[in-house]
Design an enzyme around this catalytic site. Sequence first.
Site, PDB file in Angstrom:
ATOM      1  N   LYS A   1      -6.168  28.072  -4.594  1.00 14.80           N
ATOM      2  CA  LYS A   1      -5.916  27.106  -5.669  1.00 14.80           C
ATOM      3  C   LYS A   1      -5.518  25.727  -5.151  1.00 14.80           C
ATOM      4  O   LYS A   1      -5.961  24.713  -5.698  1.00 14.80           O
ATOM      5  CB  LYS A   1      -4.813  27.670  -6.553  1.00 14.80           C
TER       6      LYS A   1
ATOM      7  N   GLU B   1      14.559  33.014 -15.381  1.00 16.67           N
ATOM      8  CA  GLU B   1      13.105  33.137 -15.480  1.00 16.67           C
ATOM      9  C   GLU B   1      12.732  33.634 -16.873  1.00 16.67           C
ATOM     10  O   GLU B   1      13.449  34.447 -17.458  1.00 16.67           O
ATOM     11  CB  GLU B   1      12.589  34.109 -14.412  1.00 16.67           C
TER      12      GLU B   1
ATOM     13  N   ARG C   1     -20.890   6.357  -3.191  1.00 10.14           N
ATOM     14  CA  ARG C   1     -20.396   7.537  -2.462  1.00 10.14           C
ATOM     15  C   ARG C   1     -19.762   7.139  -1.136  1.00 10.14           C
ATOM     16  O   ARG C   1     -19.749   5.961  -0.757  1.00 10.14           O
ATOM     17  CB  ARG C   1     -21.555   8.513  -2.252  1.00 10.14           C
TER      18      ARG C   1
ATOM     19  N   THR D   1       9.490  33.266  -4.557  1.00  9.69           N
ATOM     20  CA  THR D   1       9.770  31.924  -4.036  1.00  9.69           C
ATOM     21  C   THR D   1      11.001  31.928  -3.115  1.00  9.69           C
ATOM     22  O   THR D   1      11.058  31.146  -2.163  1.00  9.69           O
ATOM     23  CB  THR D   1       9.986  30.930  -5.192  1.00  9.69           C
TER      24      THR D   1
ATOM     25  N   SER E   1     -40.165  -4.307  -6.100  1.00 11.62           N
ATOM     26  CA  SER E   1     -39.882  -3.147  -6.946  1.00 11.62           C
ATOM     27  C   SER E   1     -40.667  -1.928  -6.473  1.00 11.62           C
ATOM     28  O   SER E   1     -41.831  -2.030  -6.085  1.00 11.62           O
ATOM     29  CB  SER E   1     -40.302  -3.449  -8.385  1.00 11.62           C
TER      30      SER E   1
ATOM     31  N   ARG F   1      -5.092  32.763 -11.723  1.00 11.34           N
ATOM     32  CA  ARG F   1      -5.495  32.273 -13.042  1.00 11.34           C
ATOM     33  C   ARG F   1      -6.568  31.187 -12.998  1.00 11.34           C
ATOM     34  O   ARG F   1      -7.175  30.878 -14.004  1.00 11.34           O
ATOM     35  CB  ARG F   1      -4.258  31.762 -13.807  1.00 11.34           C
TER      36      ARG F   1
HETATM   37  C1  UD1 Z   1       8.522  29.051 -10.726  1.00 16.06           C
HETATM   38  C2  UD1 Z   1      10.022  29.127 -11.003  1.00 16.06           C
HETATM   39  C3  UD1 Z   1      10.287  28.760 -12.445  1.00 16.06           C
HETATM   40  C4  UD1 Z   1       9.740  27.387 -12.737  1.00 16.06           C
HETATM   41  C5  UD1 Z   1       8.251  27.341 -12.387  1.00 16.06           C
HETATM   42  C6  UD1 Z   1       7.714  25.957 -12.514  1.00 16.06           C
HETATM   43  C7  UD1 Z   1      10.769  30.900  -9.488  1.00 16.06           C
HETATM   44  C8  UD1 Z   1      11.230  32.273  -9.390  1.00 16.06           C
HETATM   45  N1  UD1 Z   1      10.462  30.468 -10.715  1.00 16.06           N
HETATM   46  O1  UD1 Z   1       7.888  30.049 -11.512  1.00 16.06           O
HETATM   47  O2  UD1 Z   1      11.680  28.773 -12.708  1.00 16.06           O
HETATM   48  O3  UD1 Z   1       9.939  27.060 -14.091  1.00 16.06           O
HETATM   49  O4  UD1 Z   1       8.065  27.750 -11.025  1.00 16.06           O
HETATM   50  O5  UD1 Z   1       6.331  25.994 -12.252  1.00 16.06           O
HETATM   51  O6  UD1 Z   1      10.729  30.205  -8.501  1.00 16.06           O
HETATM   52  N2  UD1 Z   1       4.923  30.992  -3.915  1.00 16.06           N
HETATM   53  C9  UD1 Z   1       4.953  31.319  -2.582  1.00 16.06           C
HETATM   54  N3  UD1 Z   1       5.368  32.551  -2.228  1.00 16.06           N
HETATM   55  C10 UD1 Z   1       5.789  33.487  -3.127  1.00 16.06           C
HETATM   56  C11 UD1 Z   1       5.767  33.131  -4.494  1.00 16.06           C
HETATM   57  C12 UD1 Z   1       5.328  31.886  -4.860  1.00 16.06           C
HETATM   58  O7  UD1 Z   1       4.599  30.509  -1.739  1.00 16.06           O
HETATM   59  O8  UD1 Z   1       6.167  34.574  -2.707  1.00 16.06           O
HETATM   60  C13 UD1 Z   1       4.459  29.665  -4.309  1.00 16.06           C
HETATM   61  C14 UD1 Z   1       3.219  29.719  -5.185  1.00 16.06           C
HETATM   62  O9  UD1 Z   1       2.056  29.609  -4.398  1.00 16.06           O
HETATM   63  C15 UD1 Z   1       3.402  28.518  -6.082  1.00 16.06           C
HETATM   64  C16 UD1 Z   1       4.904  28.358  -6.197  1.00 16.06           C
HETATM   65  O10 UD1 Z   1       5.458  29.069  -5.105  1.00 16.06           O
HETATM   66  O11 UD1 Z   1       2.908  27.332  -5.488  1.00 16.06           O
HETATM   67  C17 UD1 Z   1       5.457  28.871  -7.503  1.00 16.06           C
HETATM   68  O12 UD1 Z   1       5.242  30.251  -7.620  1.00 16.06           O
HETATM   69  P1  UD1 Z   1       4.914  30.948  -8.976  1.00 16.06           P
HETATM   70  O13 UD1 Z   1       4.812  32.385  -8.750  1.00 16.06           O
HETATM   71  O14 UD1 Z   1       3.789  30.246  -9.649  1.00 16.06           O
HETATM   72  O15 UD1 Z   1       6.269  30.699  -9.790  1.00 16.06           O
HETATM   73  P2  UD1 Z   1       6.339  30.465 -11.321  1.00 16.06           P
HETATM   74  O16 UD1 Z   1       6.162  31.768 -11.999  1.00 16.06           O
HETATM   75  O17 UD1 Z   1       5.471  29.352 -11.697  1.00 16.06           O
HETATM   76 MG    MG Z   2       3.430  28.498 -11.061  1.00 17.32          MG
END
Ligand code: UD1
Ligand code: MG
Length: 427
Positions: free
Chosen positions: A24, A156, A301, A82, A373, A17
């Site tokens: 990101k 979720e 800088r 996750t 200057s 996104r």
């Molecule tokens: C997740 C939570 C949700 C919470 C939200 C807050 C889960 C299933 N859901 O949803 O309850 O409200 O965060 O932001 O956890 N990532 C990995 N590997 C994966 C999937 C994700 O490393 O296989 C990392 C992503 O890079 C990211 C984070 O985990 O940094 C969250 O993953 P994302 O898919 O954005 O979960 P959300 O849909 O935001």
């Molecule tokens: Mg997220």
Amino acid sequence: MSRPLAVIVLAAGLGKRTKVRFPKVLLPLCGRTLLDTVLDAVAELEPVRTVVVLHHQRELVEKSLAARIGLTVVDQGEPRGTGHAVQVAMAELADFDGDVLVCYGDMPLLTAGTLYDLCEARGDAAVSILTACPPDPSGLGRILRDEDGGFCAIREERDCSDFELDIEEINVGIYCYDAARLRPALEQLSDDNAQGELYLTDTPALLLAAGERVETLELEDVDEALGVNSLLQLAIARSVMQERILEEHMLAGVVVEDPTTTVIEYGVTIGANARILPFTVIRRGVVVGPDCEVGPFSHLRAGTRLEPHAEVGNFVEVKQTTIGAGTKAKHLTYLGDTEIGAHANIGAGTITANYDGKAKHRTVIGDRAFIGSGTVLVAPATVGDGAMTGAGAIVRRHTAIGPGEVWVGVPARRLRSADDGGREERT
Ligand code: UD1
Ligand code: MG
């Protein structure tokens, strides 16, 4: 903290996104990447192990972490949620016993204090979960509770009923687990859900079902829960972080005349009683001594150092340069790769021409020197203590202006030496 701590940082996602072409978690936030910001916060808790889970564009992210010691990087393989990410990380922590703090690499506003409180909140429960009630909960997992307010589960959004969508309390995505009780819960995860993923968020309900206790901690400052999924959210996070940085300087005795137009990155040192005037940008690592004045419209800088009472004014850019005590460069000037002594005066429009198209070269300007200057100093060049250049002088490279000498013209030639009693030389 009473128990040993291991931290798992999840950063394997794509971050589609944001629409940027690099990972990101490498987006910049006040002089650090998102991931560095998170890692700095967790480092304050002094974990014994830190595991970063990567996959997409892993090499780039890993390169950005090269300077950090004691990190373990694991590749998740094709991300399957996750829960899967934490399974992969826990394989690295097979012998670990203690607290396991799980956080996301895209949540840069979480403070070490909150993370600490969450670990403390676990007590002897199997897990503590950080929750919040943001004004707009859309897209986030909801916290389901029973009539008595006891925790039941995290749902979720895509799996929520209409009724559940009205719940205001959300899952921030930060958890502190007891390692020993996390392991069996991870083994029970299934991908039977709307996204076909292994959800870490299913573990608390699994632990409850196994007779374990689950704690929650509600965030007081919902700003901390901001996850960066788009460049809009990056801008919001930046402004919150900027406010925090400016506040810290102001509380330490720095006058920031207009915080709304002042950019000061993380890792800048500013002495007490310094004045930072509007529309000034100060990058990471810059040191501004006490009683200095910077701005309006100054750009300091990397590698800039201002000794006490130095003054830098409008449209002055400074890079890899030390400006000595009491020295002034007040208008329309570029100082790069330069060493300036104390109580010198750098006239309006002075330029150090430090780059010849291939390499950068240094300029050295002595104490009490007076640069007229519009002087251009083509580096490498030296201006001795108390020496002077006339307005519009073009000092050619490899020129060494001796102490007390006066040089003028295009190209600049010596007009007076230090000890000729003021007679002009013929050249
Ligand atoms: C997740 C939570 C949700 C919470 C939200 C807050 C889960 C299933 N859901 O949803 O309850 O409200 O965060 O932001 O956890 N990532 C990995 N590997 C994966 C999937 C994700 O490393 O296989 C990392 C992503 O890079 C990211 C984070 O985990 O940094 C969250 O993953 P994302 O898919 O954005 O979960 P959300 O849909 O935001
Ligand atoms: Mg997220």
